[in-house]
Design an enzyme around this catalytic site. Structure first.
Site, PDB file in Angstrom:
ATOM      1  N   HIS A   1     147.202  37.427  91.675  1.00  0.00           N
ATOM      2  CA  HIS A   1     147.750  38.719  92.129  1.00  0.00           C
ATOM      3  C   HIS A   1     148.319  39.522  90.954  1.00  0.00           C
ATOM      4  CE1 HIS A   1     148.406  36.558  96.246  1.00  0.00           C
ATOM      5  NE2 HIS A   1     147.134  36.662  95.909  1.00  0.00           N
TER       6      HIS A   1
ATOM      7  N   HIS B   1     138.270  31.545  95.381  1.00  0.00           N
ATOM      8  CA  HIS B   1     138.542  31.387  93.950  1.00  0.00           C
ATOM      9  C   HIS B   1     137.471  30.538  93.257  1.00  0.00           C
ATOM     10  CE1 HIS B   1     142.327  33.255  94.778  1.00  0.00           C
ATOM     11  NE2 HIS B   1     142.726  32.280  95.555  1.00  0.00           N
TER      12      HIS B   1
END
Ligand SMILES: [Zn+2]
Length: 295
Positions: free
Chosen positions: A83, A271
């Site tokens: 993030h 991911h």
């Protein structure tokens, strides 16, 4: 991301924040400092002897389960970088030193918005060295043999954009979402950065038992139970889930070590897929090249 500046950029002044790590549940202090041209994005474990550093590049990825974790050969790691990396990518920050007093980036509210706000309030400085971007020359794809299989793909384009479909597969009656992000810092800030992490309440106990998500709460995660959002304030967007998937993708892909000039398309990305995609990209020199921006 699309940046008008042909020059590298850093932040004007250092900024600092504190917060709990998503997986460790431990409080963590983070200071982000300006850095010189060519430095790149580097994490430093300031809490450990010798203050070991880890470069934010795909070659340093050591784990992709539930977050992206980087590490060095000595086993020193930093977790949940995605993030913050998304915010740095969106703001066009090429160079920064991120000092951490713990093993994980503060999770803040589970989105990128606090990081964007901190970067914007300190300011962005243009440096004297031209920026290098990574241009994708041919399609490269990981996954997606069948029509409904998950996949991630990069394709040639003259600017960055991202298009994702995300399907809960009917779990608890949750449906399918699609989002097309056309790029740019303002669009990222308003449409993508506020989108928070999410998960199912029934999964939380299993993750706790594995020592994961110990810092998750209704303050930083959209929690779904029986197909309903448990957070008293609800969702920030009706399609917050797929927007967060775009956020994660932009953060993970910034581990290419340079802004990407490509179209990113994906179905149910994660991911691990992003890590495999960058590995496949760097393994094939015919798929990409660096281009120096001309002022
Ligand atoms: Zn995320």
């Amino acid at each position: 991301m699309n940046h008008k500046s042909p020059f590298q950029q850093t932040i004007r002044h250092a900024f600092q924040c504190q917060g709990v790590g998503l997986h460790s549940g431990q409080p963590s202090d983070m200071t982000v400092e300006p850095a010189s041209p060519g430095h790149g994005i580097i994490f430093e474990r300031s809490d450990l002897a010798g203050t070991p550093k880890i470069q934010a590049t795909s070659s340093c990825v050591v784990d992709t389960f539930m977050c992206t974790r980087l590490g060095n050969p000595q086993g020193v790691t930093v977790a949940t970088i995605e993030h913050l990396m998304a915010a740095l990518a969106a703001c066009g920050i090429d160079n920064a030193l991120i000092k951490l007093q713990g093993p994980e980036i503060p999770f803040m509210d589970g989105s990128s918005l606090p990081f964007i706000e901190m970067i914007e309030s300190t300011g962005i400085v243009q440096q004297s060295t031209p920026r290098r971007i990574l241009c994708v020359l041919k399609d490269i794809r990981v996954g997606g043999e069948g029509a409904e299989d998950r996949f991630v793909q990069l394709s040639p384009a003259d600017r960055f954009s991202a298009r994702i479909t995300f399907d809960f597969g009917g779990r608890q009656g949750m449906g399918r979402y699609a989002y097309h992000f056309t790029g740019g810092r303002e669009a990222f800030k308003h449409d993508i950065a506020p989108a928070r992490s999410f998960g199912f309440y029934e999964d939380a106990q299993k993750l706790y038992d594995k020592g994961l998500s110990l810092g998750a709460s209704l303050d930083n995660t959209v929690v779904i139970d029986q197909g309903k959002v448990m957070n008293p304030s609800g969702v920030r967007f009706e399609d917050e889930y797929v927007r967060h998937k775009i956020l994660d993708a932009i953060g993970d892909l910034y581990l290419a070590g340079a802004p990407l000039q490509a179209v990113y398309t994906a179905h149910n990305p994660g991911h691990e897929g992003h890590h495999k995609l960058l590995k496949a990209l760097f393994a094939d020199p015919s798929v990409w090249r660096y281009e120096e921006q001309t002022p």
